[in-house]
Design a protein around this motif. Structure first.
Motif: not given
Length: 357
Positions: A25, A296, A321, A323-324, A354
């Motif tokens: 992020y 995210p 930040s 996530e994948d 999200h």
């Protein structure tokens, strides 16, 4: 490189098989832009263009609702082209990379529009948006990530009239991150596809090379050498050869794609914009922006990208930040165009996760 290798956080890496539906992020300020606090303003949160959407829904068949519409938007006195489709669902804003335009998302917009309000913009200087000459307007630092981030945030306020998810390719990824840092209340989440590593950034050059780089940039920008170089690049043969380098599946480098990239480059001002950007070696780096992003982030990377090596890109997955980090197998630098069958479901899954938060 040393900065990237210094992070040791754990992160998730997912490799998507082509045979399956994929699952799922230093602060920078934007010039001359004031962003209202959307989280504290019911008025701004409620001004989703509902009346316009209701009219479209009543006048159109479902097929027409997913068709791409081309429109223009006046931004600071300049005409900006954008495309849109869809009447319901979360808002998505698609941001192209260097030398491209909103047509680069033509394989994504109709599919995503079935459950989202989708917008794709031509950044100022690219596509069919205006291309002001920075020397004529007295601003030699016009084509920067500050400018494009301001354009993206203003677009969300003026046109989308809602918070949005950003889906970005290459240099567009830096634009999206910069915009999210400047105005975190606007961006709900970011998907970056093969974000530019900015390996030519002045900070990534050895000290002894910096004077030569600056001299070469002045040669391109201030002499006829630059125009000659642009003319050599702006041909069908050159564009096809360049695309065939960065697309792993060269069968997707069609005549249509060549024209999509080349035709806007024939417009007045395109050469000046091209030279300005290739001489732009400052501004933010992804590794400087990612720690500041509050929403995210999902990073997807075509593992056959010859320009932005995935071995270096994996380091971006170590930021909190992110996530994948999703590996797109046998795909090059522009996954949204080369492998929409992988990218579209990935976008849908990320937004679904999200959109309610």
């Amino acid at each position: 490189m040393a900065l990237l290798s210094s992070f040791s956080f754990s992160f998730t890496t997912i490799t998507l098989p082509r045979t399956q539906t994929p699952f799922f992020y230093p602060n920078y300020s934007s010039p001359k832009i004031k962003i209202p606090n959307l989280s504290q303003s019911n008025t701004l949160l409620a001004f989703s263009a509902s009346r316009l959407n209701d009219q479209i829904a009543s006048d159109s068949t479902p097929e027409l609702q997913y068709q791409i519409q081309t429109r223009t938007w006046n931004w600071r006195g300049y005409s900006m082209r954008y495309q849109c489709a869809g009447i319901d669902g979360p808002a998505l804003v698609l941001v192209h990379g260097f030398g491209a335009n909103s047509d680069h998302w033509r394989k994504n917009i109709p599919v995503l529009a079935k459950s989202h309000r989708v917008y794709s913009i031509d950044l100022i200087g690219y596509g069919y948006s205006d291309k002001p000459n920075p020397r004529q307007i007295g601003d030699d630092s016009f084509y920067t990530f500050d400018t494009w981030a301001a354009q993206l945030n203003d677009f969300c306020l003026d046109v989308v009239k809602d918070q949005a998810f950003f889906v970005c390719n290459s240099i567009g990824g830096v634009v999206g991150l910069q915009a999210a840092v400047v105005a975190p209340q606007i961006c709900r989440g970011i998907i970056v596809l093969n974000i530019s590593l900015r390996m030519l950034h002045i900070k990534k050059q050895p000290w002894y090379a910096k004077p030569f780089i600056r001299s070469f940039q002045r040669l391109l920008r201030d002499t006829a050498v630059g125009k000659f170089f642009f003319k050599a690049v702006a041909t069908k043969e050159s564009v096809r050869n360049i695309l065939s380098q960065c697309y792993h599946d060269t069968s997707t480098v069609t005549d249509e794609l060549v024209e999509i990239i080349l035709n806007p480059g024939m417009e007045p001002g395109a050469a000046e914009v091209f030279l300005e950007f290739i001489c732009y070696s400052g501004g933010p780096l992804p590794e400087e922006l990612l720690p500041q992003v509050k929403c995210p982030v999902l990073i997807a990377w075509g593992d056959k990208d010859p320009w932005e090596p995935i071995e270096i890109g994996r380091n971006y997955g170590k930021f909190d930040s992110v996530e994948d980090f999703v590996v797109l197998p046998n795909v090059g630098h522009c996954p949204q165009d080369e492998a929409p069958d992988l990218v579209n479901p990935l976008v849908e899954s990320f937004v679904a996760r999200h959109a309610k938060s």
